[in-house]
Design a protein around this motif. Structure first.
Motif, mmCIF file in Angstrom:
data_model
loop_
_atom_site.group_PDB
_atom_site.id
_atom_site.type_symbol
_atom_site.label_atom_id
_atom_site.label_comp_id
_atom_site.label_asym_id
_atom_site.label_seq_id
_atom_site.Cartn_x
_atom_site.Cartn_y
_atom_site.Cartn_z
ATOM 1 N N UNK A 164 -10.387 13.574 27.179
ATOM 2 C CA UNK A 164 -9.707 13.265 26.164
ATOM 3 C C UNK A 164 -10.390 13.720 24.978
ATOM 4 N N UNK A 165 -11.526 13.149 24.068
ATOM 5 C CA UNK A 165 -12.080 13.478 23.471
ATOM 6 C C UNK A 165 -12.527 15.166 23.704
ATOM 7 N N UNK A 166 -12.190 15.601 24.964
ATOM 8 C CA UNK A 166 -13.108 17.142 23.763
ATOM 9 C C UNK A 166 -11.449 18.075 23.706
ATOM 10 N N UNK A 167 -10.572 17.264 24.248
ATOM 11 C CA UNK A 167 -9.018 17.763 24.392
ATOM 12 C C UNK A 167 -7.803 17.505 22.652
ATOM 13 N N UNK A 168 -8.880 16.624 22.313
ATOM 14 C CA UNK A 168 -8.053 16.716 20.537
ATOM 15 C C UNK A 168 -8.835 15.355 20.191
ATOM 16 N N UNK A 169 -8.866 15.799 19.016
ATOM 17 C CA UNK A 169 -9.222 15.890 18.406
ATOM 18 C C UNK A 169 -9.242 13.535 17.456
ATOM 19 N N UNK A 180 0.970 16.796 20.399
ATOM 20 C CA UNK A 180 0.766 15.442 19.923
ATOM 21 C C UNK A 180 -0.144 15.593 18.713
ATOM 22 N N UNK A 181 0.146 14.598 17.309
ATOM 23 C CA UNK A 181 -0.298 14.213 16.771
ATOM 24 C C UNK A 181 -2.151 14.034 16.542
ATOM 25 N N UNK A 182 -1.880 12.981 18.055
ATOM 26 C CA UNK A 182 -3.360 12.000 17.882
ATOM 27 C C UNK A 182 -2.345 11.280 19.566
ATOM 28 N N UNK A 183 -4.019 11.259 20.211
ATOM 29 C CA UNK A 183 -3.518 10.249 20.856
ATOM 30 C C UNK A 183 -4.108 8.720 21.146
ATOM 31 N N UNK A 184 -3.321 7.750 21.992
ATOM 32 C CA UNK A 184 -3.932 6.642 22.126
ATOM 33 C C UNK A 184 -3.678 6.338 23.234
ATOM 34 N N UNK A 185 -5.215 5.920 24.130
ATOM 35 C CA UNK A 185 -5.103 5.682 25.530
ATOM 36 C C UNK A 185 -5.985 4.114 25.361
ATOM 37 N N UNK A 242 0.932 -0.867 -0.258
ATOM 38 C CA UNK A 242 0.353 0.113 -0.347
ATOM 39 C C UNK A 242 0.967 1.387 -0.280
ATOM 40 N N UNK A 243 0.548 2.065 -0.969
ATOM 41 C CA UNK A 243 1.270 4.208 -1.134
ATOM 42 C C UNK A 243 0.689 4.918 -0.910
ATOM 43 N N UNK A 244 -0.868 4.455 -0.393
ATOM 44 C CA UNK A 244 -1.829 5.793 -0.199
ATOM 45 C C UNK A 244 -1.316 6.627 0.516
ATOM 46 N N UNK A 245 -1.591 8.148 0.807
ATOM 47 C CA UNK A 245 -1.417 8.961 1.814
ATOM 48 C C UNK A 245 -1.355 8.486 3.369
ATOM 49 N N UNK A 246 -2.689 7.772 3.356
ATOM 50 C CA UNK A 246 -2.435 7.249 4.762
ATOM 51 C C UNK A 246 -2.080 6.207 5.287
ATOM 52 N N UNK A 247 -0.963 6.138 4.585
ATOM 53 C CA UNK A 247 -0.107 4.808 5.107
ATOM 54 C C UNK A 247 1.339 4.912 5.654
ATOM 55 N N UNK A 248 1.671 6.470 4.634
ATOM 56 C CA UNK A 248 2.664 7.857 4.967
ATOM 57 C C UNK A 248 2.607 8.430 5.518
ATOM 58 N N UNK A 249 4.013 9.298 6.869
ATOM 59 C CA UNK A 249 4.027 10.100 7.746
ATOM 60 C C UNK A 249 3.282 11.061 7.104
ATOM 61 N N UNK A 250 3.239 11.954 8.044
ATOM 62 C CA UNK A 250 2.407 13.145 7.535
ATOM 63 C C UNK A 250 2.851 14.213 7.868
ATOM 64 N N UNK A 251 4.069 14.478 8.458
ATOM 65 C CA UNK A 251 5.029 15.131 8.392
ATOM 66 C C UNK A 251 6.764 15.123 9.129
ATOM 67 N N UNK A 273 -3.824 6.568 12.347
ATOM 68 C CA UNK A 273 -2.561 7.314 11.278
ATOM 69 C C UNK A 273 -4.380 7.596 10.380
ATOM 70 N N UNK A 274 -5.044 7.823 10.043
ATOM 71 C CA UNK A 274 -6.334 7.509 8.978
ATOM 72 C C UNK A 274 -7.105 8.663 9.264
ATOM 73 N N UNK A 275 -7.185 8.766 10.612
ATOM 74 C CA UNK A 275 -7.889 9.590 10.966
ATOM 75 C C UNK A 275 -7.124 11.276 11.118
ATOM 76 N N UNK A 276 -5.740 10.819 11.454
ATOM 77 C CA UNK A 276 -4.998 12.059 11.018
ATOM 78 C C UNK A 276 -4.989 12.552 10.293
#
Length: 353
Positions: free
Chosen positions: A141-146, A124-129, A61-70, A321-324
């Motif tokens: 957590x949901x209110x603090x980060x999209x 951070x760009x995203x959260x894992x709880x 897979x080479x789509x944008x959702x499988x590559x780091x954003x920055x 990753x896909x949500x970001x």
């Protein structure tokens, strides 16, 4: 399957120390760091991708959702269990290792967040709880980060992604295995961290409720064999205490099998049965749920139902990753489970009717 010798070599400790740590030997005196090295070595050596084919597909897979954003994206990891508590039940350690592994593959820096505040979360760009947080914590957590993914929580889905194991299916597999062996007198020993669980029924965990539902449906339920401690952790020591109390209560009216709420509890059950001179599985079979990496090293090796914990961590990172990259509807994913039969279960002993 990695051997105890392999784990000892990886952790740079003796074979004896590895064996005693993996069996939660209460007489062993070692540091928390040594325990962690051994548990993490066991996880590392026993972990493989759930499907080689899937791994190949991921690589294609080479789509944008499988590559780091920055250049330097980051994921913040918030753990329900403290470092010490993580050693009491390595289920959550296994999920964390899966998160770290997949995040590294995608080029993310993983930052451990110990204090939940706006400044830490915004960095951070995203959260894992990971774990069974209270509903209030998840909402905060949901209110603090999209961009949030919760792994291992049973709270209802809001506007965030979540990943969990299908524990109803796991319990069905465990009980069906015992039924197939011929067991009818099956006890349940478990615990629930009630404040961290969601649901409208008296008991909140799918494992507990599926046990009750199945045993009642087959007209095999016996209240004396239902042992559950509310507002309590699922650790080895709690299981030892509950099993000792249950054996005293049962007297000569013993079950032929015990389903433990998870593998840590199953290990505690086995400890107490052995202390009372009861043989596993000759006199009482013991069944676990989760199949954590150390379950194969317990004496006797534990029959369990495998929860794909490290894959849970990987899937959670993939969702985040896909949500970001492209926010969309929230997703709730349940991973299947798999029966693993070892030496702790056997056909029931002959009993007088």
């Amino acid at each position: 399957m990695a051997t105890i010798t392999d784990i000892a070599r990886e952790a740079a400790v003796s074979i004896s120390t590895v064996s005693r740590v993996l069996n939660y030997d209460p007489t062993l005196s070692v540091t928390e760091d040594t325990k962690r090295k051994i548990f993490e070595a066991a996880e590392k050596l026993n972990y493989t991708k759930y499907k080689k084919k899937q791994k190949k597909n991921d690589e294609k897979q080479t789509s944008s959702t499988n590559q780091p954003l920055q250049k330097d994206p980051s994921i913040g990891v918030i753990q329900w269990r403290s470092d010490d508590e993580e050693l009491d039940d390595i289920y959550y350690m296994s999920i964390r290792l899966g998160v770290e592994k997949r995040a590294e593959e995608l080029g993310y820096n993983v930052l451990k967040i110990s204090q939940i505040d706006e400044q830490s979360v915004a960095a951070v760009d995203g959260l894992i709880a990971i774990g069974k947080f209270t509903q209030e914590t998840v909402e905060k957590l949901n209110k603090l980060h999209p961009n949030l993914c919760v792994i291992g929580s049973n709270f209802p889905l809001d506007d965030y992604d979540s990943v969990n194991t299908d524990f109803s299916q796991a319990t069905e597999l465990a009980l069906q295995h015992l039924f197939d062996l011929g067991h009818k007198k099956i006890a349940y020993i478990g615990a629930e961290e009630s404040d961290n669980l969601y649901g409208y029924r008296r008991y909140k965990t799918p494992t507990t409720n599926t046990y009750l539902d199945m045993m009642q449906a087959y007209q095999l339920f016996d209240q004396d064999y239902f042992i559950l401690k509310e507002n309590s952790q699922l650790d080895v020591k709690t299981a030892e205490d509950l099993t000792t109390e249950a054996l005293s209560k049962w007297g000569t009216k013993l079950p032929t099998a015990i389903l433990a709420a998870n593998d840590a509890f199953a290990i505690g059950v086995i400890h107490s049965l052995k202390e009372q001179g009861l043989k596993v599985p000759e006199e009482i079979s013991v069944m676990g749920i989760n199949d954590i990496s150390i379950s194969q090293y317990v004496s006797p090796p534990l029959s369990s139902v495998h929860a794909f914990t490290e894959e849970m961590g990987e899937v959670g990172v993939n969702l985040l990753h896909k949500r970001i990259a492209s926010p969309g509807i929230a997703k709730r994913l349940f991973l299947s489970t798999e029966l693993v039969v070892r030496q702790s279960t056997a056909a029931p002993r002959m009993l007088e009717s």
